[in-house]
Design a protein around this motif. Structure first.
Motif, PDB file in Angstrom:
ATOM      1  N   VAL A  64     -24.429  20.915  -4.212  1.00 19.95           N
ATOM      2  CA  VAL A  64     -23.344  21.372  -5.079  1.00 19.95           C
ATOM      3  C   VAL A  64     -23.325  22.895  -5.050  1.00 19.95           C
ATOM      4  N   SER A  65     -22.130  23.472  -4.856  1.00 20.56           N
ATOM      5  CA  SER A  65     -22.003  24.925  -4.765  1.00 20.56           C
ATOM      6  C   SER A  65     -20.867  25.435  -5.638  1.00 20.56           C
ATOM      7  N   LEU A  66     -21.042  26.649  -6.151  1.00 19.64           N
ATOM      8  CA  LEU A  66     -19.949  27.401  -6.753  1.00 19.64           C
ATOM      9  C   LEU A  66     -19.405  28.278  -5.649  1.00 19.64           C
ATOM     10  N   VAL A  67     -18.098  28.260  -5.424  1.00 22.24           N
ATOM     11  CA  VAL A  67     -17.521  28.979  -4.292  1.00 22.24           C
ATOM     12  C   VAL A  67     -16.363  29.866  -4.746  1.00 22.24           C
ATOM     13  N   ALA A  68     -16.163  30.946  -3.981  1.00 18.76           N
ATOM     14  CA  ALA A  68     -15.005  31.813  -4.145  1.00 18.76           C
ATOM     15  C   ALA A  68     -14.564  32.213  -2.745  1.00 18.76           C
ATOM     16  N   GLU A  69     -13.281  32.057  -2.461  1.00 16.16           N
ATOM     17  CA  GLU A  69     -12.745  32.397  -1.143  1.00 16.16           C
ATOM     18  C   GLU A  69     -11.452  33.171  -1.301  1.00 16.16           C
ATOM     19  N   TYR A  70     -11.336  34.253  -0.534  1.00 15.76           N
ATOM     20  CA  TYR A  70     -10.095  35.006  -0.455  1.00 15.76           C
ATOM     21  C   TYR A  70      -9.531  34.739   0.929  1.00 15.76           C
ATOM     22  N   ASN A  71      -8.319  34.220   0.998  1.00 11.84           N
ATOM     23  CA  ASN A  71      -7.717  33.822   2.273  1.00 11.84           C
ATOM     24  C   ASN A  71      -6.364  34.486   2.471  1.00 11.84           C
ATOM     25  N   ARG A  72      -5.986  34.570   3.743  1.00 15.16           N
ATOM     26  CA  ARG A  72      -4.681  35.122   4.106  1.00 15.16           C
ATOM     27  C   ARG A  72      -4.104  34.320   5.260  1.00 15.16           C
ATOM     28  N   TYR A  94      -6.448  23.560  -7.772  1.00 14.00           N
ATOM     29  CA  TYR A  94      -6.736  23.560  -6.329  1.00 14.00           C
ATOM     30  C   TYR A  94      -7.706  22.431  -6.023  1.00 14.00           C
ATOM     31  N   VAL A  95      -7.360  21.588  -5.039  1.00 14.80           N
ATOM     32  CA  VAL A  95      -8.227  20.507  -4.596  1.00 14.80           C
ATOM     33  C   VAL A  95      -8.231  20.520  -3.075  1.00 14.80           C
ATOM     34  N   ILE A 154     -21.161  15.987   0.320  1.00 17.15           N
ATOM     35  CA  ILE A 154     -21.903  14.767   0.629  1.00 17.15           C
ATOM     36  C   ILE A 154     -22.481  14.940   2.025  1.00 17.15           C
ATOM     37  N   ILE A 155     -23.799  14.839   2.145  1.00 22.68           N
ATOM     38  CA  ILE A 155     -24.480  15.045   3.417  1.00 22.68           C
ATOM     39  C   ILE A 155     -24.613  13.700   4.124  1.00 22.68           C
ATOM     40  N   VAL A 156     -23.828  13.542   5.192  1.00 23.50           N
ATOM     41  CA  VAL A 156     -23.826  12.300   5.958  1.00 23.50           C
ATOM     42  C   VAL A 156     -24.983  12.302   6.960  1.00 23.50           C
ATOM     43  N   SER A 157     -25.152  13.436   7.658  1.00 27.34           N
ATOM     44  CA  SER A 157     -26.265  13.609   8.590  1.00 27.34           C
ATOM     45  C   SER A 157     -26.612  15.097   8.621  1.00 27.34           C
ATOM     46  N   LYS A 158     -27.531  15.480   9.480  1.00 30.69           N
ATOM     47  CA  LYS A 158     -27.955  16.877   9.548  1.00 30.69           C
ATOM     48  C   LYS A 158     -26.797  17.808   9.922  1.00 30.69           C
ATOM     49  N   LYS A 159     -25.835  17.327  10.694  1.00 31.46           N
ATOM     50  CA  LYS A 159     -24.720  18.161  11.144  1.00 31.46           C
ATOM     51  C   LYS A 159     -23.366  17.764  10.576  1.00 31.46           C
ATOM     52  N   ILE A 160     -23.291  16.713   9.787  1.00 31.47           N
ATOM     53  CA  ILE A 160     -22.014  16.252   9.240  1.00 31.47           C
ATOM     54  C   ILE A 160     -22.087  16.210   7.714  1.00 31.47           C
ATOM     55  N   THR A 161     -21.148  16.939   7.065  1.00 34.60           N
ATOM     56  CA  THR A 161     -21.027  16.900   5.614  1.00 34.60           C
ATOM     57  C   THR A 161     -19.562  16.673   5.247  1.00 34.60           C
ATOM     58  N   ILE A 162     -19.344  16.165   4.057  1.00 37.93           N
ATOM     59  CA  ILE A 162     -17.985  15.988   3.538  1.00 37.93           C
ATOM     60  C   ILE A 162     -17.863  16.848   2.285  1.00 37.93           C
ATOM     61  N   PRO A 163     -17.236  18.036   2.413  1.00 37.29           N
ATOM     62  CA  PRO A 163     -17.070  18.896   1.237  1.00 37.29           C
ATOM     63  C   PRO A 163     -15.823  18.514   0.447  1.00 37.29           C
ATOM     64  N   ILE A 164     -15.934  18.520  -0.859  1.00 33.10           N
ATOM     65  CA  ILE A 164     -14.810  18.266  -1.752  1.00 33.10           C
ATOM     66  C   ILE A 164     -14.803  19.417  -2.750  1.00 33.10           C
ATOM     67  N   PRO A 215     -31.176  14.482  -1.683  1.00 39.72           N
ATOM     68  CA  PRO A 215     -31.200  14.573  -0.218  1.00 39.72           C
ATOM     69  C   PRO A 215     -29.822  14.398   0.423  1.00 39.72           C
ATOM     70  N   TYR A 216     -28.903  13.763  -0.259  1.00 34.71           N
ATOM     71  CA  TYR A 216     -27.576  13.507   0.285  1.00 34.71           C
ATOM     72  C   TYR A 216     -26.466  14.297  -0.415  1.00 34.71           C
ATOM     73  N   LEU A 217     -26.811  15.223  -1.332  1.00 34.39           N
ATOM     74  CA  LEU A 217     -25.792  15.934  -2.109  1.00 34.39           C
ATOM     75  C   LEU A 217     -26.192  17.385  -2.377  1.00 34.39           C
TER      76      LEU A 217
END
Length: 173
Positions: A90-98, A170-171, A126-136, A86-88
């Protein structure tokens, strides 16, 4: 909007020093699992206003799985995630940025420098609340390249003075 100049006098700063990016996207909730959208991206990177399309799609399964694909101003983001507690999530992500910035040479000709890179990794949130998360995010940065181009629409697909960078860790928090 950003202004990049080596000039310290405000009277010398002009439109040629400004790089403007803007985006508007309308998102339609197709059903409780699927959101799709489209819109426009605006930029003056080529010393003339240019508009590009943007797309957005987000699917969240009935269970714990989700998928997201979107374009933003010069970015492409995709992720495949799973709610593991309920509080976590996990995603696999790929981003192309410029990233771009306007420049002038010694003859007052307008150029811009852009830096492109691709990142991939794993992102626990980490899901802090319905609208606040901490992505690492922890992963790799690939395909780093930079280039100097004239601020003209005709130079969009030209490859002038380009530089490559090697793969690195990358971190992101």
């Amino acid at each position: 909007m950003g202004v990049c100049t080596d000039n310290t006098r405000f009277s010398q700063i002009g439109w040629h020093n400004a790089m403007v990016y803007g985006m508007g996207t309308a998102i339609y909730k197709v059903n409780k699992n699927l959101d799709i959208g489209g819109g426009l991206i605006f930029t003056n990177a080529f010393n003339t206003p240019v508009v590009f399309p943007s797309v957005y799609a987000k699917w969240k399964g009935e269970s714990r799985y989700s998928f997201e694909l979107s374009t933003r101003t010069y970015d492409i983001v995709s992720s495949l995630g799973m709610q593991v507690a309920p509080y976590l999530r996990v995603s696999l992500v790929a981003e192309y940025n410029r990233i771009s910035t306007p420049l002038e040479d010694e003859n007052d000709k307008d150029y811009y420098y852009s830096f492109n890179y691709l990142t991939t990794g794993i992102r626990p949130e980490i899901i802090v609340s319905k609208k606040i998360t901490i992505p690492i995010e922890v992963g790799e940065a690939f395909v780093g390249s930079g280039s100097y181009k004239k601020r003209k629409l005709s130079s969009l697909l030209k490859n002038e003075d380009s530089y490559s960078f090697s793969t690195s860790a990358y971190v992101s928090v």
